[in-house]
Design a protein around this motif. Structure first.
Motif, PDB file in Angstrom:
ATOM      1  N   LYS A 111      28.352  39.937  44.748  1.00 61.92           N
ATOM      2  CA  LYS A 111      29.007  39.439  45.960  1.00 61.92           C
ATOM      3  C   LYS A 111      28.195  38.265  46.519  1.00 61.92           C
ATOM      4  O   LYS A 111      27.149  37.931  46.017  1.00 61.92           O
ATOM      5  CB  LYS A 111      29.124  40.539  46.992  1.00 61.92           C
ATOM      6  N   GLY A 112      28.687  37.658  47.562  1.00 58.64           N
ATOM      7  CA  GLY A 112      27.984  36.545  48.186  1.00 58.64           C
ATOM      8  C   GLY A 112      28.413  35.192  47.685  1.00 58.64           C
ATOM      9  O   GLY A 112      27.675  34.211  47.836  1.00 58.64           O
ATOM     10  N   THR A 113      29.580  35.095  47.078  1.00 60.70           N
ATOM     11  CA  THR A 113      30.104  33.819  46.607  1.00 60.70           C
ATOM     12  C   THR A 113      31.599  33.776  46.877  1.00 60.70           C
ATOM     13  O   THR A 113      32.273  34.814  46.881  1.00 60.70           O
ATOM     14  CB  THR A 113      29.820  33.616  45.115  1.00 60.70           C
ATOM     15  N   GLY A 114      32.108  32.568  47.095  1.00 58.06           N
ATOM     16  CA  GLY A 114      33.531  32.406  47.389  1.00 58.06           C
ATOM     17  C   GLY A 114      34.305  31.780  46.240  1.00 58.06           C
ATOM     18  O   GLY A 114      35.360  31.177  46.477  1.00 58.06           O
ATOM     19  N   ILE A 115      33.852  31.898  45.032  1.00 54.29           N
ATOM     20  CA  ILE A 115      34.539  31.288  43.888  1.00 54.29           C
ATOM     21  C   ILE A 115      35.753  32.113  43.497  1.00 54.29           C
ATOM     22  O   ILE A 115      35.868  33.298  43.848  1.00 54.29           O
ATOM     23  CB  ILE A 115      33.588  31.141  42.682  1.00 54.29           C
ATOM     24  N   HIS A 116      36.639  31.476  42.758  1.00 61.13           N
ATOM     25  CA  HIS A 116      37.798  32.155  42.208  1.00 61.13           C
ATOM     26  C   HIS A 116      37.355  32.805  40.893  1.00 61.13           C
ATOM     27  O   HIS A 116      37.262  32.150  39.858  1.00 61.13           O
ATOM     28  CB  HIS A 116      38.924  31.150  41.980  1.00 61.13           C
ATOM     29  N   LYS A 117      37.093  34.107  40.932  1.00 62.23           N
ATOM     30  CA  LYS A 117      36.445  34.771  39.802  1.00 62.23           C
ATOM     31  C   LYS A 117      37.332  34.916  38.566  1.00 62.23           C
ATOM     32  O   LYS A 117      36.839  35.225  37.485  1.00 62.23           O
ATOM     33  CB  LYS A 117      35.944  36.149  40.239  1.00 62.23           C
ATOM     34  N   SER A 118      38.630  34.686  38.706  1.00 65.28           N
ATOM     35  CA  SER A 118      39.495  34.784  37.529  1.00 65.28           C
ATOM     36  C   SER A 118      39.173  33.710  36.496  1.00 65.28           C
ATOM     37  O   SER A 118      39.438  33.893  35.292  1.00 65.28           O
ATOM     38  CB  SER A 118      40.961  34.665  37.951  1.00 65.28           C
ATOM     39  N   PHE A 119      38.577  32.593  36.923  1.00 65.21           N
ATOM     40  CA  PHE A 119      38.197  31.550  35.975  1.00 65.21           C
ATOM     41  C   PHE A 119      37.024  31.974  35.086  1.00 65.21           C
ATOM     42  O   PHE A 119      36.757  31.320  34.074  1.00 65.21           O
ATOM     43  CB  PHE A 119      37.830  30.268  36.727  1.00 65.21           C
ATOM     44  N   LEU A 120      36.340  33.025  35.477  1.00 62.38           N
ATOM     45  CA  LEU A 120      35.212  33.497  34.666  1.00 62.38           C
ATOM     46  C   LEU A 120      35.672  34.146  33.358  1.00 62.38           C
ATOM     47  O   LEU A 120      34.899  34.199  32.396  1.00 62.38           O
ATOM     48  CB  LEU A 120      34.363  34.483  35.460  1.00 62.38           C
TER      49      LEU A 120
END
Length: 236
Positions: A111-120
């Motif tokens: 946690k602690g990030t605002g990225i769009h995690k689906s791109f991972l």
């Protein structure tokens, strides 16, 4: 009578002189031949000793030179091997792929990030090591995906485990045309674009560079940096 005495004296003298001279000459000739034989034997023995000394010295010099060359070759190999271990091994493609995979999994769970995690998920599929991809596409990976899908039908996964499960399914069902992008320049460009977009999202949504290294988001920041740097190195 005079003629008889004259004829006897020279005959006696001549026989005596001939006998004595032939005897002395034969004796002297035998001694000279023996001396010559001894000198020849001494010469042969001395020459053999000289040859032995020269051969032994040349052999010792040859062994010494060969030993020096072997020692220098071993030292050079050790130096080259140490240089390869110190510099080439950490920057190998396999190690870079492992760093990117671990960073992607950390970003999925942390946690602690605002990225769009689906791109991972596509980033994981493009940069995962070949051993992990072979395991996922093998029997164990299919059984793991099947059991996880069965559990998902009756229970709900936590949000952190949803993305690894989707990544597992994506690698299994991906066609070979998509998986052939792995290790190519096109796949490296796609991975770099995804990593750059995620880094832009992370640093813009944290507010500033200083805030991105706070206690709550430092792990995500390090993972983002590792993913971006590895994608750039794989492209180069």
């Amino acid at each position: 009578m005079a003629s008889l005495s004259l004829s006897c004296k020279p005959s006696v003298n001549t026989t005596f002189s001939l006998y004595s001279n032939s005897h002395s000459y034969g004796f002297l000739s035998l001694r000279t031949q023996q001396k010559k034989k001894i000198e020849r034997v001494n010469f042969v023995t001395r020459s053999a000793q000289i040859l032995n000394l020269n051969s032994s010295s040349s052999l010792s010099e040859l062994r010494f030179s060969i030993g020096n060359e072997s020692i220098m070759a071993v030292k050079n190999r050790r130096r080259r091997g140490s240089g390869a271990v110190c510099y080439a091994a950490p920057l190998s493609v396999r190690n870079l792929q492992w760093i990117s995979t671990i960073s992607s999994v950390v970003l999925m769970l942390v946690k602690g990030t605002g990225i769009h995690k689906s791109f991972l998920i596509p980033l994981f599929a493009l940069q995962a090591p070949a051993s992990i991809v072979a395991w996922i596409k093998g029997e164990y990976g299919i059984w793991a995906a099947f059991l996880a899908l069965v559990v998902r039908l009756f229970f709900s996964f936590p949000g952190e485990l949803e993305l690894p499960f989707l990544g597992l399914l994506l690698v299994i069902v991906a066609p070979y045309q998509v998986m052939n992008l792995r290790g190519t320049q096109e796949g490296a460009i796609i991975s770099l674009v995804i990593a750059g977009y995620l880094a832009f999202q992370h640093f813009t949504r944290t507010g500033s560079l200083q805030k991105s290294f706070d206690q709550g988001s430092i792990v995500a920041t390090i993972a983002i940096i590792c993913t971006t740097v590895v994608s750039l190195l794989l492209l180069i």
